[in-house]
Motif scaffolding. Structure first.
Motif, short mmCIF file in Angstrom:
data_model
loop_
_atom_site.label_atom_id
_atom_site.label_comp_id
_atom_site.label_asym_id
_atom_site.label_seq_id
_atom_site.Cartn_x
_atom_site.Cartn_y
_atom_site.Cartn_z
N TRP A 1 -14.72 -3.19 -5.17
CA TRP A 1 -14.05 -3.72 -6.35
C TRP A 1 -13.19 -4.89 -5.90
CZ3 TRP A 1 -9.34 -1.16 -9.13
CH2 TRP A 1 -9.06 -1.86 -10.32
N ASP A 2 -13.34 -6.03 -6.56
CA ASP A 2 -12.65 -7.24 -6.11
C ASP A 2 -11.12 -7.07 -6.11
OD1 ASP A 2 -13.12 -7.62 -9.20
OD2 ASP A 2 -11.54 -9.06 -8.69
N GLN A 3 -10.57 -6.31 -7.05
CA GLN A 3 -9.12 -6.15 -7.09
C GLN A 3 -8.61 -5.35 -5.90
OE1 GLN A 3 -6.78 -5.96 -10.74
NE2 GLN A 3 -6.20 -3.88 -10.22
N ALA A 4 -9.36 -4.35 -5.49
CA ALA A 4 -8.96 -3.55 -4.32
C ALA A 4 -9.00 -4.40 -3.06
CB ALA A 4 -9.88 -2.34 -4.18
N VAL A 5 -10.05 -5.17 -2.90
CA VAL A 5 -10.19 -6.03 -1.72
C VAL A 5 -9.10 -7.10 -1.72
CG1 VAL A 5 -11.69 -7.68 -0.54
CG2 VAL A 5 -12.67 -5.61 -1.56
N PHE A 6 -8.83 -7.67 -2.87
CA PHE A 6 -7.79 -8.70 -3.04
C PHE A 6 -6.44 -8.17 -2.53
CE2 PHE A 6 -4.56 -10.47 -6.08
CZ PHE A 6 -4.60 -11.80 -5.67
N ASN A 7 -6.08 -6.96 -2.92
CA ASN A 7 -4.81 -6.38 -2.52
C ASN A 7 -4.79 -5.97 -1.05
OD1 ASN A 7 -2.67 -5.78 -4.87
ND2 ASN A 7 -4.73 -5.80 -5.74
N GLU A 8 -5.88 -5.45 -0.55
CA GLU A 8 -5.94 -5.05 0.85
C GLU A 8 -5.73 -6.26 1.76
OE1 GLU A 8 -9.00 -1.29 0.12
OE2 GLU A 8 -9.68 -3.07 1.21
N GLU A 9 -6.36 -7.37 1.42
CA GLU A 9 -6.22 -8.56 2.25
C GLU A 9 -4.81 -9.15 2.14
OE1 GLU A 9 -8.18 -9.56 4.49
OE2 GLU A 9 -9.85 -8.22 4.02
N LEU A 10 -4.18 -9.00 1.00
CA LEU A 10 -2.83 -9.52 0.82
C LEU A 10 -1.77 -8.68 1.54
CD1 LEU A 10 -2.31 -10.75 -2.86
CD2 LEU A 10 -1.83 -12.02 -0.77
N PHE A 11 -1.94 -7.37 1.55
CA PHE A 11 -0.87 -6.48 1.99
C PHE A 11 -1.06 -5.82 3.34
CE2 PHE A 11 -0.02 -6.70 -2.58
CZ PHE A 11 1.36 -6.83 -2.59
N PHE A 12 -2.29 -5.58 3.77
CA PHE A 12 -2.48 -4.86 5.03
C PHE A 12 -1.91 -5.67 6.20
CE2 PHE A 12 -6.32 -1.90 3.96
CZ PHE A 12 -5.48 -1.18 3.12
N PRO A 13 -1.06 -5.06 7.03
CA PRO A 13 -0.47 -5.79 8.17
C PRO A 13 -1.44 -5.88 9.34
CG PRO A 13 0.29 -3.53 8.18
CD PRO A 13 -0.57 -3.68 6.95
N SER A 14 -1.12 -6.76 10.27
CA SER A 14 -1.91 -6.85 11.49
C SER A 14 -1.79 -5.55 12.26
CB SER A 14 -1.42 -8.00 12.37
OG SER A 14 -1.58 -9.24 11.71
N HIS A 15 -2.89 -5.12 12.86
CA HIS A 15 -2.89 -3.92 13.70
C HIS A 15 -4.08 -4.04 14.66
CE1 HIS A 15 -5.21 -2.85 9.97
NE2 HIS A 15 -6.08 -2.44 10.88
N PRO A 16 -4.18 -3.16 15.63
CA PRO A 16 -5.28 -3.28 16.60
C PRO A 16 -6.64 -3.40 15.91
CG PRO A 16 -3.73 -1.65 17.35
CD PRO A 16 -3.27 -2.05 15.98
N GLY A 17 -7.35 -4.48 16.23
CA GLY A 17 -8.66 -4.70 15.65
C GLY A 17 -8.65 -5.45 14.33
N TYR A 18 -7.46 -5.80 13.84
CA TYR A 18 -7.38 -6.49 12.55
C TYR A 18 -6.22 -7.48 12.54
CZ TYR A 18 -6.68 -7.22 7.52
OH TYR A 18 -6.51 -7.79 6.28
N GLU A 19 -6.49 -8.69 12.13
CA GLU A 19 -5.45 -9.71 12.01
C GLU A 19 -5.10 -9.87 10.54
OE1 GLU A 19 -2.68 -12.54 13.12
OE2 GLU A 19 -3.89 -11.27 14.43
N GLY A 20 -3.88 -9.49 10.18
CA GLY A 20 -3.47 -9.58 8.78
C GLY A 20 -3.30 -11.01 8.30
N LEU A 21 -3.31 -11.18 6.99
CA LEU A 21 -3.15 -12.50 6.38
C LEU A 21 -1.67 -12.86 6.33
CD1 LEU A 21 -4.59 -14.83 4.74
CD2 LEU A 21 -3.93 -13.54 2.70
N HIS A 22 -1.34 -14.05 6.79
CA HIS A 22 0.05 -14.50 6.79
C HIS A 22 0.31 -15.35 5.53
CE1 HIS A 22 0.48 -12.93 10.82
NE2 HIS A 22 -0.61 -13.58 11.17
#
Length: 428
Positions: A337-358
């Motif tokens: 769902w585009d809204q779920a992906v939109f929010n995950e990319e906006l809010f999920f912080p950087s962590h091992p294996g993933y670089e969060g969006l600044h």
């Protein structure tokens, strides 16, 4: 006389001893210089003879060669230090070049933050960089669209909506509300020929993209969610051209000019699906796990999601990266769902294996940019809140969208106070 002869003899003997010592020291220096590995090492002897010949051409004495050696060592040390400095400069220039390749906007921001160091001010006066600079517009991305936007946009800002024939009736209510308020800067992206002609016949600014099989197949026959997912690919060109976009679904009624109520201090400024201060702006949600005993209570931060059907996005590097991330995930995960992906990319912080969006983000006032849950569950039942006049009402919580959109117009525009009464809080 005898005493004088003895003194001269002693003096002569002393002079010969001094001469002998001087000659011995000089010979020792010469031998040590020519044969550093010893007189009885054949290989070293040959090597030393070669070195000796060369060094004798440089200086006439071993003492001068020793001084020369010290000078050379000093020069080597100096060159080594200069080499280290050059390496640091090369490393710094390389980092700056990498930033420049990411975009001039990002390089400007990094220079502002890192290029010049500042001392921290007094307590309570320190503020971080909050608003990213915009990208340099590139009209070569889409010259035809650039000409349209130059005519339609106001101060490089405009409302944009995607529509196909499946939402024709809602689209008409949508642009009628915009015209009623007197908002000049809006544009419909027609996903099929019928909508393009419909907009032109109603004097609505419209743009139809050049043929693209991947987008056109979804655009012609896709439902709300499928069409909604297309916007992240299409909006990229608007941002590259240097325009800020207020992305709008068509199930929205405009009651005021929304541009008068934006802050423009973030990359993304979005309406919320929250329905009160806690859910809209965030709160401390305590999770209880009795089995943990003393540590049974775990504190978490919770916020209701941003609505991907109404958000203001500025033309910055983080904004474009957001669009790219969401579009890429939707392409690879077709059931997302585009809204779920939109929010995950906006809010999920950087962590091992993933670089969060600044990216910087702001939540819109949920009474000014109102969702239909707030309206039907709270506002219409409160005498004071009923007097509010929001900038928009988004009928996002209810499937009977068209009927409720018309009821919103009756209530806020035509003053019919009971227009909302027939509808339940939720869906039937």
């Amino acid at each position: 006389m005898a005493v004088g002869r003895r003194d001269k003899a002693a003096s002569f003997r002393g002079s010969r001893i001094v001469v002998a010592i001087v000659i011995g020291v000089l010979l020792g220096c010469v031998i040590a210089f020519l044969f550093p590995y010893g007189l009885f090492n054949p290989a070293a002897s040959v090597q030393n003879r070669r070195i000796g010949k060369t060094n004798f051409q440089i200086g006439s004495s071993s003492c001068e060669s020793s001084e020369r050696s010290k000078m050379l060592k000093s020069e080597i040390v100096s060159l080594s230090e200069k080499n280290s400095e050059l390496k640091m400069q090369v490393r710094d220039l390389t980092e700056r070049l990498q930033l420049a390749e990411q975009g001039k906007d990002q390089a400007q921001k990094q220079f502002l933050v890192l290029g010049e160091q500042h001392k921290a001010g007094p307590f309570g006066t320190v503020k971080a960089l909050r608003t990213n600079p915009t990208v340099v517009p590139d009209d070569s991305v889409n010259p035809r669209l650039a000409k349209i936007l130059e005519k339609v946009a106001v101060r490089k800002e405009l409302i944009v909506a995607l529509a196909n024939s499946n939402v024709k009736e809602m689209l008409e209510v949508w642009f009628s509300s915009i015209k009623r308020v007197g908002i000049p800067n809006y544009l419909v992206i027609a996903l099929d020929d019928h909508i393009e002609e419909f907009c032109k016949s109603n004097d609505v600014p419209v743009y139809k993209r050049d043929p693209d099989s991947g987008i056109d197949a979804v655009g012609r026959s896709g439902g709300n969610h499928a069409v909604s997912g297309l916007k992240f690919r299409i909006l990229r060109e608007f941002l590259q051209l240097g325009y800020s976009v207020l992305l709008s679904d068509v199930d929205i009624i405009y009651l005021q000019n929304p541009f008068n109520h934006l802050y423009r201090d973030s990359d993304v400024e979005s309406m919320t699906d929250g329905h009160n201060n806690m859910t809209a702006y965030g709160y401390n949600d305590v999770f209880d796990e009795p089995a943990m005993g003393w540590a049974r209570y775990a504190h978490t931060i919770r916020i209701w999601v941003y609505n991907s059907g109404f958000f203001f996005i500025r033309p910055t590097i983080p904004s474009i990266e957001l669009l790219d991330r969401v579009a890429d995930r939707l392409a690879k995960q077709p059931n997302s769902w585009d809204q779920a992906v939109f929010n995950e990319e906006l809010f999920f912080p950087s962590h091992p294996g993933y670089e969060g969006l600044h990216a910087a983000k702001r939540t819109m006032d949920f009474y000014m940019f109102m969702n239909s849950k707030v309206l039907f569950k709270t506002v219409r039942k409160d005498a004071k809140l009923k007097k509010l006049k929001p900038a928009i009402v988004h009928v996002n919580y209810h499937p009977d969208k068209l009927r409720r959109m018309k009821a919103v117009v009756e209530f806020f525009v035509n003053g019919k106070q009971d227009a909302l009464d027939p509808y339940p809080d939720g869906s039937e």
